[in-house]
Design a protein around this motif. Structure first.
Motif, short mmCIF file in Angstrom:
data_model
loop_
_atom_site.label_atom_id
_atom_site.label_comp_id
_atom_site.label_asym_id
_atom_site.label_seq_id
_atom_site.Cartn_x
_atom_site.Cartn_y
_atom_site.Cartn_z
N PRO A 33 5.03 2.48 -1.30
CA PRO A 33 4.81 2.06 -2.69
C PRO A 33 5.78 0.97 -3.12
O PRO A 33 6.99 1.06 -2.91
CB PRO A 33 5.06 3.35 -3.49
CG PRO A 33 4.79 4.45 -2.53
CD PRO A 33 5.26 3.94 -1.20
N GLY A 34 5.21 -0.08 -3.71
CA GLY A 34 6.04 -1.13 -4.30
C GLY A 34 6.33 -2.31 -3.41
O GLY A 34 6.88 -3.31 -3.88
N ILE A 35 5.97 -2.25 -2.14
CA ILE A 35 6.24 -3.36 -1.23
C ILE A 35 4.97 -4.19 -1.10
O ILE A 35 3.95 -3.72 -0.60
CB ILE A 35 6.71 -2.88 0.16
CG1 ILE A 35 7.93 -1.98 0.01
CG2 ILE A 35 7.01 -4.08 1.06
CD1 ILE A 35 9.13 -2.63 -0.65
N LEU A 36 5.05 -5.43 -1.56
CA LEU A 36 3.86 -6.28 -1.58
C LEU A 36 3.90 -7.33 -0.47
O LEU A 36 2.88 -7.93 -0.17
CB LEU A 36 3.77 -6.97 -2.95
CG LEU A 36 2.43 -7.53 -3.39
CD1 LEU A 36 1.35 -6.46 -3.38
CD2 LEU A 36 2.55 -8.14 -4.79
N GLY A 37 5.07 -7.53 0.11
CA GLY A 37 5.20 -8.54 1.15
C GLY A 37 6.65 -8.84 1.39
O GLY A 37 7.51 -7.96 1.25
#
Length: 398
Positions: free
Chosen positions: A138-142
């Motif tokens: 959760p929360g890691i987009l790249g």
């Protein structure tokens, strides 16, 4: 009583998966004005409806209420948080702890930022983020790689001896399939011929930063696909009477995005006002935060130098700024207070603008049916009270 470490480990998991969020004021990322007493319905991580609430519905079981709801904040430049610095701990657990720390300031998604390091160390950062994305952390987009392909004329706090020119091996690593947003900050004047085109064709978002480029170089880079500028005004060629530099080229552009650090230390508020007037729909609030954000530590070591937190500033012994100590909700408050922008505009700079800057504007940055259920929940005085990430609710605990 559990220790702080125990609390942090537990808090990296969501507390619940709500089906309804009640917003006393909803800023949907599209309208300049807000909507009152709105219900956002969520199913399987997506927004399925946005509508006016029925009388008393906010008090129903399972409904989470907030004074203000906005599209989930996206921080495209964050080096650390929660006593974790990504360069020092390149692990999935470190990413989870950083995301937790960022959520305390209302941030739904981050691009953990790996700064200039020796040789090919950035490859480990790429591989680690790939694992996090594959496991839907959760929360890691790249990932944001800030260096090592920078200018030695504008190193800032980066280790000058590690700054180098991009080569074919680097290009091969950077253009491998990557299931997320990959943002790479470069000094465009140092790039080999066709390198920028190759990166852009592979889907890499390329920003200019730590650059001494002329405006002509910037214009050519923009024509070749340059997407934006990293921490506008800081560590780059400035606007002068006969040479606009990176700053002037960015401000005069009709398409470049720009991150900006709104902490009151990195950029004078008058300059930020100028940027807002020139590019309000392309200006992105970034924290550039270091490990002290939402953490207990007051100092740390970077490239052998001791960096100390004093009066909200992170500096080395020469008083040179070394990253920032500011959360995203504080950045929004700062913008409203010091630049007189409407709240809707400040919230857009924390959500929709960065979503569009990294190619996610079709699914993030708006509270809209069919979009991912990504929301930042705030109190009336603009302090984070919770975050929804793909339908999972995380309560603000600090």
């Amino acid at each position: 009583m559990s220790t702080r470490k125990d609390q942090i480990v537990h808090s990296t998991s969501s507390t619940k998966s709500p089906t309804k969020i009640f917003a006393r004021r909803l800023f949907d990322g599209t309208n300049d004005s807000h909507l009152e007493n709105q219900i956002i319905e969520i199913r399987q991580g997506k927004i399925v409806d946005v509508r006016s609430s029925e009388p008393g519905e906010e008090n129903s079981a399972g409904v989470i209420s907030a004074d203000i709801v906005a599209p989930g904040f996206i921080d495209i430049q964050i080096n650390g948080a929660n006593d974790i610095q990504f360069n020092d701990d390149v692990t999935v657990d470190a990413l989870a702890r950083m995301a937790y720390g960022a959520r305390q300031g209302g941030t739904a998604y981050i691009l953990p930022t790996f700064i200039t390091a020796q040789d090919m160390q950035y490859v480990k950062a790429i591989d680690t983020v790939k694992v996090a994305l594959r496991n839907k952390l959760p929360g890691i987009l790249g990932l944001h790689l800030e260096g090592p392909f920078l200018s030695r004329e504008r190193p800032g706090i980066h280790e000058k001896s590690c700054i180098r020119v991009m080569n074919d091996t680097d290009i091969a690593h950077l253009t491998e399939p990557f299931d997320g947003a990959l943002l790479v900050t470069v000094a465009p004047e140092t790039l080999p011929s066709k390198a920028l085109n190759t990166l852009v064709d592979a889907g890499v978002m390329v920003f200019a930063g730590h650059s001494d480029a002329s405006s002509d170089v910037m214009q050519q880079a923009e024509e070749n696909g340059l997407r934006g500028t990293t921490h506008l005004f800081n560590a780059m060629s400035q606007l002068t009477v006969r040479e606009p530099g990176v700053v002037g080229a960015t401000l005069s552009s009709d398409s470049l995005y720009a991150g900006i650090i709104a902490d009151g230390h990195h950029v004078n508020w008058m300059n930020i006002k100028i940027a807002v007037k020139q590019m309000s729909k392309r200006l992105c609030l970034v924290t550039d935060a270091m490990l002290t954000l939402a953490g207990a530590r007051q100092e740390f070591t970077l490239h052998g130098e001791t960096i100390r937190l004093r009066n909200g500033r992170l500096t080395n012994a020469e008083d040179r700024l070394a990253g920032a100590h500011v959360a995203m909700d504080q950045s929004v408050r700062n913008m409203v207070k010091n630049t007189d922008v409407p709240l809707s505009q400040a919230l857009r700079m924390a959500s929709r603008n960065p979503a569009e800057a990294i190619g996610y504007g079709h699914e993030l940055g708006q509270v809209k049916r069919g979009f991912r259920a990504s929301l930042s929940l705030l109190t009336e005085d603009l302090h984070a009270s919770g975050v929804v990430v793909d339908g999972e609710y995380f309560e603000q605990v600090i």
